[in-house]
Design a protein around this motif. Sequence first.
Motif, PDB file in Angstrom:
ATOM      1  N   TRP A 136       0.831  -1.208   0.000  1.00 58.00           N
ATOM      2  CA  TRP A 136       0.000   0.000   0.000  1.00 58.00           C
ATOM      3  C   TRP A 136       0.869   1.262   0.000  1.00 58.00           C
ATOM      4  O   TRP A 136       0.653   2.192  -0.777  1.00 58.00           O
ATOM      5  CB  TRP A 136      -0.933  -0.010   1.219  1.00 58.00           C
ATOM      6  CG  TRP A 136      -1.792   1.211   1.338  1.00 58.00           C
ATOM      7  CD1 TRP A 136      -2.976   1.450   0.687  1.00 58.00           C
ATOM      8  CD2 TRP A 136      -1.547   2.380   2.140  1.00 58.00           C
ATOM      9  NE1 TRP A 136      -3.475   2.682   1.050  1.00 58.00           N
ATOM     10  CE2 TRP A 136      -2.627   3.273   1.933  1.00 58.00           C
ATOM     11  CE3 TRP A 136      -0.524   2.739   3.015  1.00 58.00           C
ATOM     12  CZ2 TRP A 136      -2.707   4.515   2.571  1.00 58.00           C
ATOM     13  CZ3 TRP A 136      -0.600   3.980   3.648  1.00 58.00           C
ATOM     14  CH2 TRP A 136      -1.676   4.852   3.425  1.00 58.00           C
ATOM     15  N   LEU A 137       1.887   1.268   0.884  1.00 59.76           N
ATOM     16  CA  LEU A 137       2.748   2.442   1.017  1.00 59.76           C
ATOM     17  C   LEU A 137       3.524   2.687  -0.278  1.00 59.76           C
ATOM     18  O   LEU A 137       3.682   3.830  -0.719  1.00 59.76           O
ATOM     19  CB  LEU A 137       3.706   2.217   2.195  1.00 59.76           C
ATOM     20  CG  LEU A 137       4.403   3.427   2.784  1.00 59.76           C
ATOM     21  CD1 LEU A 137       3.411   4.500   3.196  1.00 59.76           C
ATOM     22  CD2 LEU A 137       5.234   2.999   4.004  1.00 59.76           C
ATOM     23  N   LEU A 138       3.972   1.599  -0.886  1.00 61.48           N
ATOM     24  CA  LEU A 138       4.692   1.693  -2.155  1.00 61.48           C
ATOM     25  C   LEU A 138       3.786   2.301  -3.238  1.00 61.48           C
ATOM     26  O   LEU A 138       4.182   3.218  -3.964  1.00 61.48           O
ATOM     27  CB  LEU A 138       5.169   0.296  -2.569  1.00 61.48           C
ATOM     28  CG  LEU A 138       6.041   0.195  -3.814  1.00 61.48           C
ATOM     29  CD1 LEU A 138       7.349   0.957  -3.637  1.00 61.48           C
ATOM     30  CD2 LEU A 138       6.344  -1.283  -4.136  1.00 61.48           C
ATOM     31  N   GLU A 139       2.559   1.796  -3.320  1.00 61.42           N
ATOM     32  CA  GLU A 139       1.606   2.326  -4.317  1.00 61.42           C
ATOM     33  C   GLU A 139       1.333   3.809  -4.091  1.00 61.42           C
ATOM     34  O   GLU A 139       1.326   4.616  -5.027  1.00 61.42           O
ATOM     35  CB  GLU A 139       0.274   1.573  -4.221  1.00 61.42           C
ATOM     36  CG  GLU A 139       0.296   0.225  -4.913  1.00 61.42           C
ATOM     37  CD  GLU A 139      -0.945  -0.600  -4.565  1.00 61.42           C
ATOM     38  OE1 GLU A 139      -1.831  -0.097  -3.847  1.00 61.42           O
ATOM     39  OE2 GLU A 139      -1.022  -1.762  -5.007  1.00 61.42           O
ATOM     40  N   GLN A 140       1.100   4.164  -2.847  1.00 66.53           N
ATOM     41  CA  GLN A 140       0.824   5.565  -2.518  1.00 66.53           C
ATOM     42  C   GLN A 140       1.994   6.447  -2.905  1.00 66.53           C
ATOM     43  O   GLN A 140       1.823   7.543  -3.436  1.00 66.53           O
ATOM     44  CB  GLN A 140       0.548   5.706  -1.010  1.00 66.53           C
ATOM     45  CG  GLN A 140      -0.665   4.970  -0.519  1.00 66.53           C
ATOM     46  CD  GLN A 140      -1.956   5.558  -1.072  1.00 66.53           C
ATOM     47  OE1 GLN A 140      -2.127   6.765  -1.142  1.00 66.53           O
ATOM     48  NE2 GLN A 140      -2.862   4.689  -1.491  1.00 66.53           N
ATOM     49  N   THR A 141       3.209   5.958  -2.629  1.00 69.96           N
ATOM     50  CA  THR A 141       4.397   6.757  -2.888  1.00 69.96           C
ATOM     51  C   THR A 141       4.622   6.892  -4.390  1.00 69.96           C
ATOM     52  O   THR A 141       4.946   7.969  -4.885  1.00 69.96           O
ATOM     53  CB  THR A 141       5.615   6.107  -2.199  1.00 69.96           C
ATOM     54  OG1 THR A 141       5.334   6.009  -0.802  1.00 69.96           O
ATOM     55  CG2 THR A 141       6.876   6.931  -2.399  1.00 69.96           C
ATOM     56  N   ARG A 142       4.405   5.807  -5.112  1.00 72.97           N
ATOM     57  CA  ARG A 142       4.605   5.854  -6.570  1.00 72.97           C
ATOM     58  C   ARG A 142       3.582   6.754  -7.254  1.00 72.97           C
ATOM     59  O   ARG A 142       3.858   7.347  -8.288  1.00 72.97           O
ATOM     60  CB  ARG A 142       4.561   4.445  -7.142  1.00 72.97           C
ATOM     61  CG  ARG A 142       5.848   3.719  -6.765  1.00 72.97           C
ATOM     62  CD  ARG A 142       6.133   2.527  -7.649  1.00 72.97           C
ATOM     63  NE  ARG A 142       7.484   2.046  -7.416  1.00 72.97           N
ATOM     64  CZ  ARG A 142       7.826   0.770  -7.425  1.00 72.97           C
ATOM     65  NH1 ARG A 142       6.921  -0.159  -7.676  1.00 72.97           N
ATOM     66  NH2 ARG A 142       9.076   0.419  -7.216  1.00 72.97           N
ATOM     67  N   SER A 143       2.400   6.832  -6.664  1.00 72.02           N
ATOM     68  CA  SER A 143       1.370   7.685  -7.266  1.00 72.02           C
ATOM     69  C   SER A 143       1.730   9.168  -7.115  1.00 72.02           C
ATOM     70  O   SER A 143       1.152  10.014  -7.785  1.00 72.02           O
ATOM     71  CB  SER A 143      -0.002   7.405  -6.629  1.00 72.02           C
ATOM     72  OG  SER A 143      -0.064   8.008  -5.351  1.00 72.02           O
ATOM     73  N   ILE A 144       2.654   9.448  -6.221  1.00 75.48           N
ATOM     74  CA  ILE A 144       3.066  10.841  -5.983  1.00 75.48           C
ATOM     75  C   ILE A 144       4.284  11.226  -6.823  1.00 75.48           C
ATOM     76  O   ILE A 144       4.327  12.280  -7.436  1.00 75.48           O
ATOM     77  CB  ILE A 144       3.366  11.056  -4.477  1.00 75.48           C
ATOM     78  CG1 ILE A 144       2.035  11.236  -3.742  1.00 75.48           C
ATOM     79  CG2 ILE A 144       4.261  12.259  -4.238  1.00 75.48           C
ATOM     80  CD1 ILE A 144       2.146  11.107  -2.249  1.00 75.48           C
ATOM     81  N   SER A 145       5.255  10.313  -6.889  1.00 75.95           N
ATOM     82  CA  SER A 145       6.528  10.692  -7.510  1.00 75.95           C
ATOM     83  C   SER A 145       6.460  10.586  -9.037  1.00 75.95           C
ATOM     84  O   SER A 145       5.516  10.068  -9.592  1.00 75.95           O
ATOM     85  CB  SER A 145       7.653   9.831  -6.968  1.00 75.95           C
ATOM     86  OG  SER A 145       7.361   8.467  -7.183  1.00 75.95           O
TER      87      SER A 145
END
Lengths: 218, 218
Positions: free
Chosen positions: A209-218
């Motif tokens: 989840w954290l990886l997905e959230q972070t990738r959606s930002i960068s």
Amino acid sequence: MGLATQIGQIRSAEVRLAEENAAFLRAMGISMVHLLASPGAGKTTLILRTAETLGRQLRLAVIQGGLSRQIGTPPLSDLDLPTIWIDTGGQPYLDASMIREALEELPIADVDLLLVEEIGTLTSPPKRSLGASLRVVIASLPEGADCPLRYPEPFSVADAVVLNKLDLLPHLEFDLPSFHKAVRRQNSQAPIFELSCRTGKGLKEWSVWLLEQTRSIS
Amino acid sequence: MGLATQIGQIRSAEVRLAEENAAFLRAMGISMVHLLASPGAGKTTLILRTAETLGRQLRLAVIQGGLSRQIGTPPLSDLDLPTIWIDTGGQPYLDASMIREALEELPIADVDLLLVEEIGTLTSPPKRSLGASLRVVIASLPEGADCPLRYPEPFSVADAVVLNKLDLLPHLEFDLPSFHKAVRRQNSQAPIFELSCRTGKGLKEWSVWLLEQTRSIS
């Protein structure tokens, strides 16, 4: 100038600073995650486990708040990550200006995910903003399944809820469905991650989840 | 009038109210014990166990603080004791004026020992006074042996320290000597009571101490 006016001005300045932090982080493509929890819920250990799990996929950094320097070596100093330790000098919460100073010290061009460990409490001003992309509240089994009812605010503003120390379930009277129901009374959407930082159970779902959230930002 | 002056005046009024509460309680021969702890450390359960243990020797009453009425039935309502539930409306600590109002509602002539359950946090303004005779901080094993180093203030002002959830010792990495050492760095004198509200272990020593303290007042 009246007290309310002056407090209002201080708050506005804080809000502006938080917005500037948020804009800066967005521009840099950094996901800043604000971790809120009681003392002992496992904020530091969750950071350690997250670093182990995501350290190859993301470049992590940590900002860690503490009430005093008394503890000697900050708990994350063994971690091979850029870490800023903020001594609040007794103030029971971090604020946007502290975060701004920390952002200036960090090698921010080399960071994808910035984890911010708040001072341990569920009662600090919940709606204040540091400029974080995500707010995560960490509860743990010993705090009781009714914790979200007794300390509603951090749960109501959370983008995700972590329930830590699942390994203690056999040793406590803790009703998982009651906990979920209590969270849902505050927050209809936030995903709930049941995990144990000790055994590793549930860490994968949280990390994905954290990886997905972070990738959606960068 | 400057912000500092106005805050100063509010604080002075609070201090005065706390002194008046203290004087009133002394005159009535009542021991008021202010219980501070993190969420889930076991404040409410300690009150329940203390009532069971001392209910025949002392006339108890309870003031219990909460952030909101959301939890429905206050947790001590089953207890056959005079209990005042204070809804702070989000304020993360009780204050002397709330206590004064509660004292007016309680059947105070029939009380020897008044237990005050603070909002659950170790970060609220530690030196503020409600007018209590004794301040007790309750820690629990899941919070870690270094809790007194990370949240020094409540331990430094405590008249006694309770370490609850001793029954979890086999399931946690918790070093008892480290905890004692950490408390002693903040506080050279306060007795430390290791106990388990669940199994009852150690409750006798705590109750004997509380009884002695209360009798020395009334």
